[in-house]
Write an enzyme that holds these catalytic residues in place. Sequence first.
Site, PDB file in Angstrom:
ATOM      1  N   ASP A 281      -0.145   5.093   0.941  1.00  0.00           N
ATOM      2  CA  ASP A 281      -0.368   6.147   1.928  1.00  0.00           C
ATOM      3  C   ASP A 281      -0.359   5.602   3.350  1.00  0.00           C
ATOM      4  O   ASP A 281      -1.067   4.644   3.664  1.00  0.00           O
ATOM      5  CB  ASP A 281      -1.694   6.852   1.640  1.00  0.00           C
ATOM      6  CG  ASP A 281      -1.695   7.482   0.252  1.00  0.00           C
ATOM      7  OD1 ASP A 281      -0.681   8.093  -0.115  1.00  0.00           O
ATOM      8  OD2 ASP A 281      -2.710   7.341  -0.466  1.00  0.00           O
TER       9      ASP A 281
ATOM     10  N   ASP B  91      -1.423  -0.303   6.168  1.00  0.00           N
ATOM     11  CA  ASP B  91      -1.706   0.340   7.456  1.00  0.00           C
ATOM     12  C   ASP B  91      -3.167   0.269   7.865  1.00  0.00           C
ATOM     13  O   ASP B  91      -3.486   0.615   9.001  1.00  0.00           O
ATOM     14  CB  ASP B  91      -1.323   1.821   7.371  1.00  0.00           C
ATOM     15  CG  ASP B  91      -2.269   2.604   6.469  1.00  0.00           C
ATOM     16  OD1 ASP B  91      -3.052   3.437   6.986  1.00  0.00           O
ATOM     17  OD2 ASP B  91      -2.270   2.372   5.253  1.00  0.00           O
TER      18      ASP B  91
ATOM     19  N   ASP C  88       0.872  -1.158   0.000  1.00  0.00           N
ATOM     20  CA  ASP C  88       0.000   0.000   0.000  1.00  0.00           C
ATOM     21  C   ASP C  88       0.922   1.224   0.000  1.00  0.00           C
ATOM     22  O   ASP C  88       2.123   1.113   0.266  1.00  0.00           O
ATOM     23  CB  ASP C  88      -0.891  -0.037   1.244  1.00  0.00           C
ATOM     24  CG  ASP C  88      -1.789   1.175   1.350  1.00  0.00           C
ATOM     25  OD1 ASP C  88      -2.437   1.530   0.353  1.00  0.00           O
ATOM     26  OD2 ASP C  88      -1.822   1.782   2.441  1.00  0.00           O
TER      27      ASP C  88
END
Length: 225
Positions: A13, A186, A11
């Site tokens: 961001d 995250d 991922d």
Amino acid sequence: MTAKTKLALFDLDHTLLPIDSDHAWGEFTQAIGWCDRAEFKRRNDEFFAQYQAGTLDIHDYVRFATDALRRRGAAEAMAARQDFMRQVIGPAIRPQARALVDAHRAAGEQVVIVTATNEFITRPIADAFGVDELIAVRLERGADGWITGEIAGIPSMRAGKVARMGEWLAARGLAWGQVEATFYSDSTNDLPLLERVRHPVATNPDARLRQIARERGWRILDLFQ
């Protein structure tokens, strides 16, 4: 037995970057006067909160996030993106994030960034990490070749990340059973892909994902501490 192809999926961001590039782009465009500052910030923050809560309508958000791009046109948009990369993204790319990507590459793994942020914003960020393979939200193009504000195909968000990865694998003559994948993320928005790979890594995880990772025995990586 044929050796499995090893993949390192990331991922973007709050995983490889300590910021949200989509949200930061919105902040940048209001700072350069592309939109009404107060109204844009209100809506941008509202959408960001929806993303964090897992309730974001990606189609609504992309229409909002690309509105200024559509109105400004390709030349001005590209120039602004260069400034954004230099002023915002460059300083946000941390050595430990580069080192993590480089370590997987050095181990002979195929590195892929899989993000729910659109390709206009993320293509130069992937390039900055030296990553050719990018799965991002694809933007529909009109007859003039410029973006329309709509999404082309399946958006790479939530279960859409699994579907888009499936497309990526199929295009290379691969299936999930032929790969050994690690995925760093995250957010609980990425649970579908975290649950699909062999090696899920909760990276800089939000509170909910941290708890899930602990319960399931997943690796937890706090990359930016």
